[in-house]
Motif scaffolding. Structure first.
Motif, mmCIF file in Angstrom:
data_model
loop_
_atom_site.group_PDB
_atom_site.id
_atom_site.type_symbol
_atom_site.label_atom_id
_atom_site.label_comp_id
_atom_site.label_asym_id
_atom_site.label_seq_id
_atom_site.Cartn_x
_atom_site.Cartn_y
_atom_site.Cartn_z
ATOM 1 N N PRO A 66 -35.096 81.208 59.636
ATOM 2 C CA PRO A 66 -36.235 81.441 60.546
ATOM 3 C C PRO A 66 -37.526 81.658 59.751
ATOM 4 C CG PRO A 66 -34.931 83.437 60.363
ATOM 5 C CD PRO A 66 -34.213 82.393 59.554
ATOM 6 N N PHE A 67 -38.075 80.585 59.230
ATOM 7 C CA PHE A 67 -39.197 80.678 58.294
ATOM 8 C C PHE A 67 -40.408 81.385 58.894
ATOM 9 C CE2 PHE A 67 -36.773 77.017 56.658
ATOM 10 C CZ PHE A 67 -36.655 77.377 55.330
ATOM 11 N N ARG A 68 -40.741 81.054 60.139
ATOM 12 C CA ARG A 68 -41.917 81.694 60.744
ATOM 13 C C ARG A 68 -41.708 83.196 60.903
ATOM 14 N NH1 ARG A 68 -43.553 77.915 65.827
ATOM 15 N NH2 ARG A 68 -41.329 78.208 66.249
ATOM 16 N N ASP A 104 -45.700 74.405 41.163
ATOM 17 C CA ASP A 104 -47.086 74.316 41.626
ATOM 18 C C ASP A 104 -47.314 73.243 42.680
ATOM 19 O OD1 ASP A 104 -46.855 72.096 39.989
ATOM 20 O OD2 ASP A 104 -48.589 72.576 38.723
ATOM 21 N N GLN A 105 -46.299 72.407 42.967
ATOM 22 C CA GLN A 105 -46.463 71.366 43.985
ATOM 23 C C GLN A 105 -45.151 71.154 44.738
ATOM 24 O OE1 GLN A 105 -49.103 69.655 45.145
ATOM 25 N NE2 GLN A 105 -50.493 70.744 43.759
ATOM 26 N N PHE A 106 -45.282 70.585 45.949
ATOM 27 C CA PHE A 106 -44.126 70.325 46.805
ATOM 28 C C PHE A 106 -44.273 68.961 47.468
ATOM 29 C CE2 PHE A 106 -45.117 74.849 46.839
ATOM 30 C CZ PHE A 106 -43.914 75.420 46.457
ATOM 31 N N ILE A 107 -43.143 68.316 47.699
ATOM 32 C CA ILE A 107 -43.069 67.156 48.584
ATOM 33 C C ILE A 107 -42.055 67.502 49.657
ATOM 34 C CG2 ILE A 107 -42.361 64.745 48.804
ATOM 35 C CD1 ILE A 107 -43.391 64.252 45.995
ATOM 36 N N ASP A 108 -42.475 67.376 50.906
ATOM 37 C CA ASP A 108 -41.662 67.836 52.030
ATOM 38 C C ASP A 108 -40.933 66.665 52.667
ATOM 39 O OD1 ASP A 108 -40.543 69.191 54.113
ATOM 40 O OD2 ASP A 108 -42.416 69.984 54.924
ATOM 41 N N ARG A 109 -39.596 66.666 52.536
ATOM 42 C CA ARG A 109 -38.760 65.642 53.173
ATOM 43 C C ARG A 109 -37.851 66.263 54.234
ATOM 44 N NH1 ARG A 109 -38.989 60.289 53.099
ATOM 45 N NH2 ARG A 109 -36.775 60.019 52.610
ATOM 46 N N THR A 110 -38.197 67.477 54.683
ATOM 47 C CA THR A 110 -37.417 68.101 55.743
ATOM 48 C C THR A 110 -37.835 67.507 57.087
ATOM 49 O OG1 THR A 110 -38.985 69.926 56.085
ATOM 50 C CG2 THR A 110 -37.282 70.227 54.410
ATOM 51 N N SER A 111 -37.038 67.780 58.110
ATOM 52 C CA SER A 111 -37.368 67.247 59.436
ATOM 53 C C SER A 111 -36.929 68.244 60.504
ATOM 54 C CB SER A 111 -36.665 65.903 59.675
ATOM 55 O OG SER A 111 -35.256 66.051 59.584
ATOM 56 N N GLY A 112 -37.754 68.371 61.533
ATOM 57 C CA GLY A 112 -37.379 69.183 62.677
ATOM 58 C C GLY A 112 -37.559 70.677 62.501
ATOM 59 N N PRO A 114 -39.925 73.944 62.439
ATOM 60 C CA PRO A 114 -41.290 74.335 62.833
ATOM 61 C C PRO A 114 -42.125 74.630 61.588
ATOM 62 C CG PRO A 114 -39.665 75.468 64.182
ATOM 63 C CD PRO A 114 -38.910 74.801 63.073
ATOM 64 N N GLY A 115 -43.190 73.857 61.403
ATOM 65 C CA GLY A 115 -43.944 73.927 60.164
ATOM 66 C C GLY A 115 -45.283 74.604 60.260
ATOM 67 N N SER A 116 -45.598 75.214 61.415
ATOM 68 C CA SER A 116 -46.893 75.854 61.582
ATOM 69 C C SER A 116 -46.776 76.987 62.595
ATOM 70 C CB SER A 116 -47.932 74.843 62.069
ATOM 71 O OG SER A 116 -49.187 75.466 62.300
ATOM 72 N N PHE A 117 -47.611 77.990 62.407
ATOM 73 C CA PHE A 117 -47.747 79.032 63.409
ATOM 74 C C PHE A 117 -48.633 78.569 64.559
ATOM 75 C CE2 PHE A 117 -46.911 81.717 59.602
ATOM 76 C CZ PHE A 117 -45.821 82.430 60.090
ATOM 77 N N PHE A 118 -49.482 77.601 64.300
ATOM 78 C CA PHE A 118 -50.457 77.139 65.280
ATOM 79 C C PHE A 118 -49.862 76.015 66.120
ATOM 80 C CE2 PHE A 118 -52.740 79.130 61.855
ATOM 81 C CZ PHE A 118 -53.685 79.898 62.511
ATOM 82 N N GLY A 119 -50.565 75.653 67.189
ATOM 83 C CA GLY A 119 -50.072 74.603 68.064
ATOM 84 C C GLY A 119 -51.064 74.326 69.169
ATOM 85 N N PRO A 188 -40.613 74.725 55.248
ATOM 86 C CA PRO A 188 -42.050 74.939 55.410
ATOM 87 C C PRO A 188 -42.547 76.313 54.943
ATOM 88 C CG PRO A 188 -40.985 75.368 57.488
ATOM 89 C CD PRO A 188 -39.885 74.958 56.529
ATOM 90 N N GLU A 189 -41.751 77.024 54.155
ATOM 91 C CA GLU A 189 -42.115 78.379 53.756
ATOM 92 C C GLU A 189 -43.495 78.451 53.120
ATOM 93 O OE1 GLU A 189 -38.989 81.214 52.071
ATOM 94 O OE2 GLU A 189 -40.170 80.678 50.282
ATOM 95 N N ALA A 190 -43.769 77.538 52.179
ATOM 96 C CA ALA A 190 -45.061 77.565 51.489
ATOM 97 C C ALA A 190 -46.210 77.263 52.444
ATOM 98 C CB ALA A 190 -45.057 76.561 50.334
ATOM 99 N N ARG A 191 -45.997 76.354 53.389
ATOM 100 C CA ARG A 191 -47.025 76.034 54.377
ATOM 101 C C ARG A 191 -47.372 77.276 55.210
ATOM 102 N NH1 ARG A 191 -47.407 70.535 54.962
ATOM 103 N NH2 ARG A 191 -45.591 69.256 54.412
#
Length: 289
Positions: A66-68, A104-112, A114-119, A188-191
């Motif tokens: 539950p990252f968020r 220091d960098q990430f490439i995100d290949r996850t799917s599905g 929730p990647g943001s608190f906003f919407g 999406p933890e870093a995001r």
């Protein structure tokens, strides 16, 4: 006001020793329950919070973390800095099992996930060009070197969905992309940490060579667990050294992590969804009012 350090422990790092007045604390968040209760206390005079990302006993799949809720809970407890520790496979010959990488960098290949608190009803766009805090990463590197670890400063983390490991074709493709390590939980933890205006650093513990390496065969969980045990000791030594390096007075972050939302919210004030704004009280209350 003093800095407060949150630590997110990955595979193999399920507890934090040596805290004064240690207590496991349940935190209610608008995003549900965090991975586990959060261990709070003081270490060398600095307030600390520890959250096992997969829960004690490793009960959460990478995609089910539950990252968020985790990031919200740490922010709600007053954390200003978050150091995330995770186990990874290496995509480079010179990143050997047992090594530590300050990413220091990430490439995100996850799917599905929730990647943001906003919407819809409250839209925001934050910059992720530099997704980690250089100041906090400096402290992690110094703490690791003091612990005698073999450290690599800088690296690109390929975040895969999992829970299965890569095919050989995927592993070779990620190497061709220039990725250095591969794991399942940095996104999406870093995001989310950036949206929550937290100083965030990510430390990767190399456990294996993934499956691309011709001399190391398939990823073997039993071998990974052996390396994890040694890596966990190094990670704990790093955590113990962090208060002396990263603690102290709360000054503005030179990287601007604590001001990431200054110009990010796009939705006009009279068009914002009150229910979503209410859920954002901890992570974005500074700018939403």
């Amino acid at each position: 006001m003093q800095r407060k350090i949150g630590v997110i422990g990955g595979s193999g790092v399920y507890q934090m020793d040596g805290l004064e007045d240690a207590a496991w604390t349940e935190v209610d968040t608008p995003w549900g329950a965090s991975s586990d209760a959060i261990l709070t206390g003081r270490l060398n005079g600095v307030e600390m919070c520890f959250l096992p990302r997969h829960g004690r006993g490793h009960v959460h799949l990478p995609a089910a973390v539950p990252f968020r809720a985790n990031i919200d809970a740490l922010k709600r407890l007053g954390c200003t800095d978050v150091v995330a520790v995770s186990a990874v496979g290496s995509l480079r010959e010179d990143f050997r099992p047992g090594d530590m990488v300050v990413l220091d960098q990430f490439i995100d290949r996850t799917s599905g996930r929730p990647g943001s608190f906003f919407g819809s009803g409250c839209v925001a766009h934050v910059s992720l060009a530099d997704p980690v805090c250089a100041r906090l990463s400096d402290h992690c590197e110094a703490a690791l070197r003091a612990a005698g670890a073999r450290v690599h400063r800088g690296g690109t983390y390929l975040a895969m969905e999992g829970p299965q490991f890569s095919t050989k074709a995927e592993s070779r493709m990620y190497r061709a992309w220039g990725c250095d390590v591969i794991g399942m939980t940095a996104m999406p933890e870093a995001r989310l940490a950036r949206e929550a205006e937290l100083c965030y650093a990510s430390v990767a513990m190399v456990t294996d060579y993934d499956c691309w390496h011709p001399d190391h065969g398939h990823v073997d969980v039993a071998q990974i667990l052996q390396v994890l045990a040694a890596n966990a000791g190094t990670a704990k030594a790093m955590i113990t050294a962090l208060p002396a390096l990263a603690g102290g007075g709360l000054a503005p972050c030179p990287c601007g992590c604590d001001r990431a939302l200054d110009h990010a919210v796009m939705t006009a004030r009279d068009k914002r969804d009150p229910a979503l704004v209410a859920r954002l009280d901890a992570v974005a209350g500074r700018v939403l009012g």
